[in-house]
Design a protein around this motif. Structure first.
Motif, PDB file in Angstrom:
ATOM      1  N   ALA A 305      58.491  30.810   4.023  1.00 41.92           N
ATOM      2  CA  ALA A 305      57.915  29.881   3.685  1.00 41.92           C
ATOM      3  C   ALA A 305      58.365  28.518   3.607  1.00 41.92           C
ATOM      4  O   ALA A 305      58.355  27.775   4.048  1.00 41.92           O
ATOM      5  CB  ALA A 305      57.144  30.102   2.501  1.00 41.92           C
ATOM      6  N   HIS A 306      59.453  28.507   2.136  1.00 43.05           N
ATOM      7  CA  HIS A 306      60.662  27.114   2.611  1.00 43.05           C
ATOM      8  C   HIS A 306      62.084  27.306   3.095  1.00 43.05           C
ATOM      9  O   HIS A 306      62.440  26.145   3.093  1.00 43.05           O
ATOM     10  CB  HIS A 306      61.512  28.060   0.889  1.00 43.05           C
ATOM     11  N   CYS A 307      62.330  28.358   4.246  1.00 42.13           N
ATOM     12  CA  CYS A 307      63.436  28.325   4.985  1.00 42.13           C
ATOM     13  C   CYS A 307      62.509  28.668   6.086  1.00 42.13           C
ATOM     14  O   CYS A 307      63.186  29.586   7.459  1.00 42.13           O
ATOM     15  CB  CYS A 307      64.143  29.390   4.481  1.00 42.13           C
ATOM     16  N   PRO A 308      61.869  27.350   6.775  1.00 44.06           N
ATOM     17  CA  PRO A 308      61.498  27.570   8.440  1.00 44.06           C
ATOM     18  C   PRO A 308      62.829  27.709   9.534  1.00 44.06           C
ATOM     19  O   PRO A 308      62.262  26.750  10.460  1.00 44.06           O
ATOM     20  CB  PRO A 308      60.139  26.628   8.259  1.00 44.06           C
ATOM     21  N   VAL A 309      63.465  29.153   9.504  1.00 41.11           N
ATOM     22  CA  VAL A 309      64.156  29.155   9.978  1.00 41.11           C
ATOM     23  C   VAL A 309      63.986  30.133  11.133  1.00 41.11           C
ATOM     24  O   VAL A 309      63.197  31.334  10.426  1.00 41.11           O
ATOM     25  CB  VAL A 309      65.861  29.178  10.176  1.00 41.11           C
ATOM     26  N   ALA A 310      64.793  30.192  13.053  1.00 39.06           N
ATOM     27  CA  ALA A 310      64.320  31.017  13.077  1.00 39.06           C
ATOM     28  C   ALA A 310      65.844  32.543  12.908  1.00 39.06           C
ATOM     29  O   ALA A 310      66.305  32.038  13.018  1.00 39.06           O
ATOM     30  CB  ALA A 310      64.086  31.304  14.693  1.00 39.06           C
ATOM     31  N   GLU A 311      65.061  33.746  13.190  1.00 40.66           N
ATOM     32  CA  GLU A 311      66.693  34.933  13.219  1.00 40.66           C
ATOM     33  C   GLU A 311      67.417  34.261  11.999  1.00 40.66           C
ATOM     34  O   GLU A 311      69.014  34.268  11.561  1.00 40.66           O
ATOM     35  CB  GLU A 311      67.608  34.624  14.435  1.00 40.66           C
ATOM     36  N   ARG A 312      66.582  34.714  11.165  1.00 38.37           N
ATOM     37  CA  ARG A 312      66.724  34.623   9.290  1.00 38.37           C
ATOM     38  C   ARG A 312      67.784  35.480   9.231  1.00 38.37           C
ATOM     39  O   ARG A 312      68.537  35.104   7.802  1.00 38.37           O
ATOM     40  CB  ARG A 312      65.919  34.306   8.658  1.00 38.37           C
ATOM     41  N   ASP A 313      67.385  36.638   9.461  1.00 32.20           N
ATOM     42  CA  ASP A 313      68.483  37.477   9.411  1.00 32.20           C
ATOM     43  C   ASP A 313      69.786  37.601   9.194  1.00 32.20           C
ATOM     44  O   ASP A 313      70.575  38.022   8.593  1.00 32.20           O
ATOM     45  CB  ASP A 313      68.273  39.039  10.062  1.00 32.20           C
ATOM     46  N   ASP A 314      70.025  36.835  10.144  1.00 32.38           N
ATOM     47  CA  ASP A 314      72.060  36.027  10.863  1.00 32.38           C
ATOM     48  C   ASP A 314      71.394  35.473  10.652  1.00 32.38           C
ATOM     49  O   ASP A 314      73.139  34.397  11.136  1.00 32.38           O
ATOM     50  CB  ASP A 314      72.784  37.218  12.085  1.00 32.38           C
ATOM     51  N   PHE A 315      71.052  33.693   9.926  1.00 31.53           N
ATOM     52  CA  PHE A 315      70.995  32.711   9.525  1.00 31.53           C
ATOM     53  C   PHE A 315      72.896  32.442   9.402  1.00 31.53           C
ATOM     54  O   PHE A 315      73.267  31.835   9.923  1.00 31.53           O
ATOM     55  CB  PHE A 315      69.540  32.356   9.161  1.00 31.53           C
ATOM     56  N   LEU A 316      73.002  32.770   8.576  1.00 38.15           N
ATOM     57  CA  LEU A 316      74.113  32.870   7.410  1.00 38.15           C
ATOM     58  C   LEU A 316      75.341  33.159   8.020  1.00 38.15           C
ATOM     59  O   LEU A 316      76.430  32.431   7.518  1.00 38.15           O
ATOM     60  CB  LEU A 316      73.844  32.898   5.378  1.00 38.15           C
ATOM     61  N   THR A 317      75.944  34.313   9.061  1.00 36.81           N
ATOM     62  CA  THR A 317      76.307  34.615   9.107  1.00 36.81           C
ATOM     63  C   THR A 317      77.220  33.841  11.003  1.00 36.81           C
ATOM     64  O   THR A 317      77.940  33.995  11.500  1.00 36.81           O
ATOM     65  CB  THR A 317      76.524  36.133   9.445  1.00 36.81           C
ATOM     66  N   ARG A 318      76.394  33.998  11.338  1.00 35.38           N
ATOM     67  CA  ARG A 318      76.604  32.774  12.603  1.00 35.38           C
ATOM     68  C   ARG A 318      77.178  32.130  12.544  1.00 35.38           C
ATOM     69  O   ARG A 318      76.662  31.002  11.822  1.00 35.38           O
ATOM     70  CB  ARG A 318      74.906  32.381  13.622  1.00 35.38           C
ATOM     71  N   PRO A 319      77.596  32.392  13.878  1.00 32.27           N
ATOM     72  CA  PRO A 319      79.012  30.894  14.133  1.00 32.27           C
ATOM     73  C   PRO A 319      77.992  29.127  14.113  1.00 32.27           C
ATOM     74  O   PRO A 319      76.482  29.970  15.086  1.00 32.27           O
ATOM     75  CB  PRO A 319      79.831  30.847  15.034  1.00 32.27           C
ATOM     76  N   VAL A 320      78.307  29.270  13.663  1.00 27.51           N
ATOM     77  CA  VAL A 320      77.696  27.103  14.001  1.00 27.51           C
ATOM     78  C   VAL A 320      78.329  26.598  14.979  1.00 27.51           C
ATOM     79  O   VAL A 320      79.003  25.828  15.309  1.00 27.51           O
ATOM     80  CB  VAL A 320      77.902  26.206  13.259  1.00 27.51           C
ATOM     81  N   ALA A 321      77.356  25.777  16.057  1.00 27.70           N
ATOM     82  CA  ALA A 321      77.797  25.126  16.872  1.00 27.70           C
ATOM     83  C   ALA A 321      76.815  23.530  17.467  1.00 27.70           C
ATOM     84  O   ALA A 321      75.730  23.824  17.115  1.00 27.70           O
ATOM     85  CB  ALA A 321      77.909  26.191  18.756  1.00 27.70           C
ATOM     86  N   ILE A 322      77.445  22.744  17.703  1.00 26.62           N
ATOM     87  CA  ILE A 322      76.881  21.280  17.399  1.00 26.62           C
ATOM     88  C   ILE A 322      76.986  21.454  19.235  1.00 26.62           C
ATOM     89  O   ILE A 322      77.657  21.117  20.068  1.00 26.62           O
ATOM     90  CB  ILE A 322      77.788  20.692  16.453  1.00 26.62           C
TER      91      ILE A 322
END
Length: 322
Positions: A305-322
Motif C-alpha cells: 500500500a505504501h510502496c505501489p511498485v511492480a515486481e516487489r520481490d526483487d525490487f531492491l536487488t534488481r540492477p537500476v537502469a536509467i
C-alpha cells in the motif's frame, strides 16, 4: 724641448712609469668594456625576462578571468540546486507532516473504536454472567422439580401397593391413582419444559461465548492493525531523512562527475504497479521506505500500500537502469 725635459723623457724610470700607466689605462678600458658588455647583456636578458613575465601575467590574467567565470557559473548552479533542494525538502516535510498527522488521527480513531469494542465486550460479559446465573437458578428449579417428581412417583408406588392391599376400595383408589397419574404427567411435562428451557439457555450461552470469542478476535485484529500503523509511522519517520540524505549524496556524485541532476529521469528497470516508470527520486524513496518497513516486519499488504511498485520481490536487488 730642453735638455732637462729630454733627460726626463729618456729616463728609464719615466719610460717604465709611462708604459705602466698605459698598460693600466688599457687594462682599465678593457675591464670597463667587458663590464659594459656584461651590463648590456644583463639588460637585454632583463628586458626579455620582463617581456616574458608580461606575457605570462597576461595569460594568467586571462586564465583567471576564465576560471572566475567558470566558478561564478558553478556557484550559480549550486545556488539554484540548493534552492531546488530547499523547495523539495519543504514539500517532503509537509507531505510527511500531513501523513503523520493523518496516521495519528487514524490511530486515535482506531483506539477509540477499540475502547468502544472493549466496553461493549464488558457489557456482553455482564449479560453472559447474568445468563449463567439464570441458568443456575433454572437448574436448581429443575433439580427441585425432579426431586418432587421422584417423591410423587414414590407416592404412586405406595398407592399402588395400597391398592393391591385394598381391593375393596378399588374405585376410590383408582380415582386417586388417575388423579395422581395426571399430576405425574403434569410434572413430567413441566420437567420436559424446564429441560428444554435449560437446553435453550445453554445454546444461548454457547452463542454468546462464540460471539465473545469473535469480538475478542476482532479486538486482537484491531490491536494488531494499530501496532502495524505505529510501525508504519516509525518506518516513514526513519525513511524520510535517510532518503533525503541519499538523494543529496547522489546529487553530490553527479556534481563531482560534472553531470546535471537526474532525479526526475525515468528508470527503465523499475516501474509502478500501473506500469508507469519510476523516476530516480521515486526509486530512492520507495527503496529506502521498503527497507525500513521490511526491517520492522511490517505485513506485505501494508508495504504494497505504501510502496505501489511492480515486481516487489526483487525490487531492491534488481540492477537500476536509467
Amino acid at each position: 724641448m730642453g735638455p732637462e725635459e729630454l733627460a726626463i723623457i729618456t729616463n728609464p724610470q719615466f719610460i717604465n712609469a709611462t708604459f705602466q700607466a698605459g698598460e693600466n689605462w688599457y687594462h682599465g678600458m678593457v675591464a670597463q668594456a667587458r663590464e659594459a658588455a656584461r651590463l648590456s647583456q644583463e639588460r637585454n636578458s632583463f628586458v626579455e625576462a620582463n617581456n616574458h613575465l608580461v606575457a605570462v601575467n597576461s595569460q594568467l590574467i586571462a586564465q583567471g578571468r576564465q576560471q572566475n567565470e567558470k566558478w561564478k557559473a558553478f556557484a550559480n548552479d549550486l545556488v539554484k540546486q540548493h534552492d531546488e533542494y530547499a523547495v523539495l525538502a519543504k514539500r517532503l516535510l509537509d507531505e510527511k507532516t500531513a501523513a503523520l498527522r493523518s496516521e495519528v488521527f487514524a490511530g486515535c480513531a482506531m483506539e477509540r473504536q477499540l475502547n468502544e469494542e472493549k466496553a461493549r465486550s464488558a457489557e456482553k460479559d455482564v449479560g453472559i454472567s447474568q445468563l449463567q446465573n439464570d441458568l443456575s437458578g433454572v437448574r436448581g428449579t429443575l433439580a427441585a422439580t425432579q426431586e418432587s417428581l421422584t417423591y410423587e412417583r414414590q407416592n404412586v408406588a405406595a398407592l399402588q401397593a395400597e391398592n393391591e392391599k385394598l381391593r375393596a376400595a378399588l374405585s376410590a383408589a383408582e380415582s386417586d391413582r388417575h388423579r395422581l397419574h395426571e399430576d405425574n404427567a403434569a410434572f413430567l411435562s413441566a420437567a420436559d419444559y424446564f429441560e428444554q428451557k435449560c437446553k435453550d439457555l445453554e445454546s444461548d450461552l454457547e452463542r454468546s461465548q462464540q460471539a465473545l470469542q469473535e469480538e475478542e478476535a476482532q479486538n486482537l485484529t484491531l490491536s494488531q492493525d494499530f501496532q502495524n500503523a505505529n510501525l508504519v509511522n516509525e518506518a516513514l519517520s526513519s525513511a524520510s531523512p535517510l532518503a533525503l540524505s541519499l538523494m543529496e549524496q547522489t546529487r553530490g556524485l553527479w556534481a563531482a562527475q560534472g553531470k546535471p541532476s537526474m532525479m526526475e529521469n525515468y528508470l527503465a528497470s523499475h516501474c509502478r504497479t500501473d506500469g508507469q516508470p519510476l523516476t530516480v527520486r521515486e526509486y530512492l524513496w520507495f527503496a529506502t521506505l521498503m527497507r525500513e518497513m521490511v526491517a520492522r516486519n511490517i505485513p506485505d499488504h501494508l508495504i504494497s500500500a505504501h510502496c505501489p511498485v511492480a515486481e516487489r520481490d526483487d525490487f531492491l536487488t534488481r540492477p537500476v537502469a536509467i
